[in-house]
Design an enzyme around this catalytic site. Structure first.
Site, PDB file in Angstrom:
ATOM      1  N   ASP A 313       0.849  -1.194   0.000  1.00  0.00           N
ATOM      2  CA  ASP A 313       0.000   0.000   0.000  1.00  0.00           C
ATOM      3  C   ASP A 313       0.883   1.240   0.000  1.00  0.00           C
ATOM      4  O   ASP A 313       2.003   1.208   0.477  1.00  0.00           O
ATOM      5  CB  ASP A 313      -0.878   0.039   1.260  1.00  0.00           C
ATOM      6  N   ASP A 584      -4.682  -4.113   5.111  1.00  0.00           N
ATOM      7  CA  ASP A 584      -5.119  -3.712   6.450  1.00  0.00           C
ATOM      8  C   ASP A 584      -6.621  -3.839   6.671  1.00  0.00           C
ATOM      9  O   ASP A 584      -7.081  -3.837   7.806  1.00  0.00           O
ATOM     10  CB  ASP A 584      -4.702  -2.266   6.747  1.00  0.00           C
ATOM     11  N   ASP A 588      -9.265  -6.941   2.499  1.00  0.00           N
ATOM     12  CA  ASP A 588      -7.918  -7.352   2.085  1.00  0.00           C
ATOM     13  C   ASP A 588      -7.621  -8.794   2.449  1.00  0.00           C
ATOM     14  O   ASP A 588      -6.655  -9.381   1.956  1.00  0.00           O
ATOM     15  CB  ASP A 588      -6.852  -6.459   2.752  1.00  0.00           C
TER      16      ASP A 588
END
Length: 843
Positions: A313, A584, A588
């Site tokens: 990310d 997170d 996901d």
């Protein structure tokens, strides 16, 4: 009500309740106590063989020798107990890190504590993706949905409502109840609850269900080692049977034959191999935890060395996740925000901040929403633009189809207002902007995104009807403006990214941000993407074949929603990559599970993500991932070196037990000699090789092939040859000494000294399979020199202390014999060093 309206328990009162009622934990796997560990020791082959040898000496009438061997049993048992207790403490500490955490209010302050420390009466803050730490009653909640399937078996999440002060606690299941239960997962919304039952008093405790961590699966490395152990055990059994028959028929001493067989078995039984894996992987998990990464699945440690792609990310991993409002745009006019004393915010931009706050949670955990509240408190305090008395009565969540989040509010006067924020194109679509205005807004958003800002659109609407429409598109939204948020890049990222490039690790950035923002961040950190940026919309339009082709050249993915991460992971795996993936959120979890190495965010991540992942990044820092890869490669290298040493070192020991029998010479090794060597081999395996620092090239070589075997034919052959040359050196020393008329005790002492020197030589040469023993001497390893010094000191004692010399059947050596033993050992370990040089030159 907000968390600021609650004081919660005092810390002192919470401590008293914790002591009185016990930890908020259910009975789980029992830790091994001293008695349990001692019982397991009875299954250790080495101890059983020592007990057998001691019994034979008792039968032979050699009580002194028997007592010495039994004392070795006690000593080995004591060392094993100490190591096992240390391992138990390490695993317990890691288990504490892995336990669920809870956000509570104590003494009026929000705190993050271990779930086991939650007590009855605690005020708990709940949010989407959390696992509920204890049974609790909801004081307030907002669009809260809970998955209680663990307790009820029903897979559909149930809605929750605030407690009215009347309804009594019920069993789990059913919509509209004001209770949440330990073990359930929150799939939507947020709330504040008061704990009413913990531990065995909770519903999950009453029905006898304990949440257990996923069992450690048997890794390829463990399976390969198990096969090697079985093969060596079969060889040992066959040789012991042959030795018993050969000795008995040659010399007519069947008790002596049994003793010789036991001695040979002690030299071959591969009891150290499982120990090496256990110690290396357990201590590896501990070392990785010290770098801020928790290992939830041990096989991930060995997989780290093979990772070829790191999917990360942007927000919070590559950046600091500390969002601040940097730029505002209303009606085409831009304003750069300054928080310095005396700075003001023009009136034209007040509504933009006002509705941005209303579109955020009242007590946010998201950094962007916190930024809206911070700027509101700074500029709008004591104005009509903050609405502490308004009540949130409806919510339209962000979805894959609509990247915008809307809140419906009711004022004290009864009017109802809707505020929304989200992707500029999504908000523009909600407002049904004319094409000209839409293009102008998109150009303004692009201009802000080009500066590396995260851009959000904000809009507002009034609800005139009595009922809320099912779709926010049915509301008459008015576009308010654009907000640009900045999230600074972590200072460690550029160096870590360069290290990845050197290590052959491809880094892929996945973000929900605007493509221009993603490119600006990528340019700042030096992330190159030859194929440009691929957006989530473009991703959906590609077939699996076309996506596989694009993946070879695209390293930046923007406007990606969590569900699309799973497809990216699957596509990368299909192309042959070994994928490490960060995540997170609740959504996901499938991608984290699908990746070879799922890495959950420990700071901002949800419990769902943490449970799906193999690793948990406690500090959410990209550099920690790279440190973990480095450690993973180091651990795998050290396991290979230790295994090569183990395979090699048993050859001369076993050979010196067997060859005298075959040639009709006096026995050279007895159980006491084997125990001496085991006291050297054990620390070398579990301490010296484990403590080896990584070599300089550990992050300058390509990832290893995940199919690479630890015991390749070449590695096995080289290890056996290495041991065979040391055996040859020790055998020649023994045979020549006896041939020259030396006493048996003198020849045995000389050959044993040669074996000890050869053992230490193999330690040095196996520290690296590519660099010479002299080159790796500069690598620090205090444990190595402690073991070397301790071994030489023990050798001196058994040679020159009369009582020990008699026990070991040794005669003292003179200086010439010491040099002869050292020279023979060096000759035995010389060829591997020459092989390294020649192999490196050819490479």
């Amino acid at each position: 009500m907000s968390p600021h309206d609650y004081n919660g328990l005092a810390e002192s009162e919470a401590a008293q309740r914790l002591q009185l009622e016990g930890a908020n934990a259910l009975p789980g796997a029992r830790r091994h106590g001293l008695v349990a560990i001692a019982f397991e020791l009875l299954h250790e082959p080495m101890l059983l063989l020592l007990l057998a040898a001691g019994s034979i000496y008792f039968v032979l009438g050699d009580v002194h020798e028997a007592l010495v061997l039994l004392s070795f049993v006690v000593l080995i048992a004591g060392i094993t107990l100490f190591q096992e207790q240390k391992t138990e403490r390490t695993l317990a500490a890691l288990h504490e890190l892995a336990s669920p955490r809870a956000r509570v209010i104590r003494d009026g302050k929000e705190r993050l504590i271990a779930g086991r420390d939650v007590v009855r009466g605690d005020i708990v803050l709940l949010r989407e993706g959390d696992r509920v730490p204890a049974d609790a009653v909801l004081l307030t909640c907002n669009d809260l949905l809970a998955d209680e399937s663990l307790l009820t078996g029903e897979s559909v999440a149930v809605g929750k409502a605030p407690w009215d002060g009347v309804v009594q606690m019920t069993r789990p299941g059913g919509d509209g109840l004001p209770f949440v239960y330990a073990g359930s997962l929150l799939s939507q919304g947020q709330g504040i609850a008061e704990v009413v039952a913990t531990g065995v008093r909770s519903e999950i405790g009453k029905i006898g269900k304990a949440l257990q961590a996923l069992p450690d699966e048997s890794s390829p490395l463990q399976q390969e080692t198990a096969r090697m152990v079985i093969r060596l055990a079969v060889v040992a059994l066959a040789l012991c049977l042959a030795v018993t028959l050969l000795y008995g028929m040659q010399r007519g001493d069947w008790l002596g034959a049994l003793l010789a067989a036991v001695t040979l078995a002690m030299t071959i039984i591969p009891n150290e191999y499982p120990m090496v894996l256990t110690v290396f992987l357990a201590l590896g998990a501990w070392r990785i935890a010290r770098q801020g990464v928790l290992t939830r699945r041990i096989p991930a440690i060995e997989t780290l060395g093979a990772a070829t792609v790191l999917c990360v990310d942007k927000t919070g991993t590559l950046t600091l996740n500390r969002m601040t409002l940097r730029q505002l745009c209303v009606g085409g006019e831009f304003h750069t925000v300054h928080l310095a004393d005396g700075a003001t915010l023009p009136e034209k931009f007040h509504a933009l901040i006002e509705y941005g706050i209303l579109a955020s949670e009242s007590s946010p955990s998201d950094p962007m929403e916190k930024a809206f509240h911070d700027i509101g408190r700074h500029f709008l305090l004591h104005t009509e633009h903050l609405h502490a008395d308004w009540e949130l009565i409806h919510e339209y969540p962000l979805t894959r189809e609509l990247l915008a989040h809307s809140h419906g509010w009711q004022s004290g006067a009864g009017s109802r207002t809707v505020a929304t924020k989200g992707a500029p194109e999504a908000v523009g679509d909600l407002c049904h902007l004319p094409p000209v205005q839409l293009r102008a807004m998109e150009q303004q958003a692009q201009q802000m995104a080009a500066q590396g800002l995260r851009v959000l659109g904000v809009a507002r609407a009034r609800l005139q009807a009595d009922a809320w429409p099912p779709n926010p598109h049915d509301l008459d939204f008015e576009f308010v403006g654009l907000v640009g948020l900045a999230d600074p890049v972590r200072p460690t990222v550029q160096a870590a990214l360069q290290e990845c490039r050197s290590a052959g690790l491809r880094v892929v950035m996945i973000t929900g941000d605007y493509p221009v923002t993603a490119q600006a961040i990528a340019a700042e950190i030096g992330l190159v993407s030859p194929g440009g940026v691929l957006t989530g919309a473009e991703l959906d339009a590609l077939s699996d074949t076309d996506l596989g082709a694009r993946l070879r050249e695209v390293n930046i993915f923007a406007r990606v929603v969590p569900e699309q991460k799973l497809r990216l992971v699957q596509a990368l795996r299909a192309s042959g990559e070994v994928v490490a993936m960060t995540g997170d959120g609740v959504n996901d979890a499938p991608a984290l599970r699908a990746a070879h190495i799922g890495i959950a965010m420990g700071g901002r991540g949800t419990d769902v993500a943490r449970e799906a992942a193999a690793l948990v990044l406690l500090d959410d820092d990209f550099a920690s991932i790279v440190h973990t890869v480095r450690l993973g490669r180091r651990i795998y290298d050290n396991i290979r070196h230790a295994m090569s040493y183990l395979l090699a070192v048993h050859v001369p020991i076993a050979g010196m037990s067997l060859l005298p029998l075959l040639f009709g010479l006096p026995l050279m090794l007895f159980p006491a000699h084997v125990v001496f060597m085991e006291f050297v081999i054990g620390p070398v395996c579990s301490i010296v090789f484990e403590a080896e620092a990584e070599h300089d090239d550990v992050m300058r070589r390509v990832p290893r092939d995940p199919g690479q075997r630890l015991f390749s034919k070449r590695e096995v052959l080289l290890s056996l040859l290495q041991g065979a040359t040391v055996l040859l050196a020790a055998w020649l020393v023994y045979a020549v000494a006896l041939g020259n008329g030396d006493a048996v005790d003198s020849a045995r002492a000389l050959a044993f000294t040669t074996l000890v020197f050869g053992n230490l030589g193999m330690v040095l040469t196996n520290r690296s399979h590519t660099q010479s023993a002299f080159a790796v001497l500069r690598l620090p390893n205090p444990a190595l020199w402690l073991v070397v010094a301790g071994t030489l000191a023990a050798l001196v004692l058994v040679l020159y202390l009369p009582a020990l010399a008699a026990l070991f059947r040794f005669a003292p050596l003179d200086a010439g014999q010491w040099l002869a033993g050292l020279a023979a050992a060096l000759a035995g370990v010389a060829w591997p060093e020459l092989y390294k040089v020649l192999h490196t030159q050819r490479a």
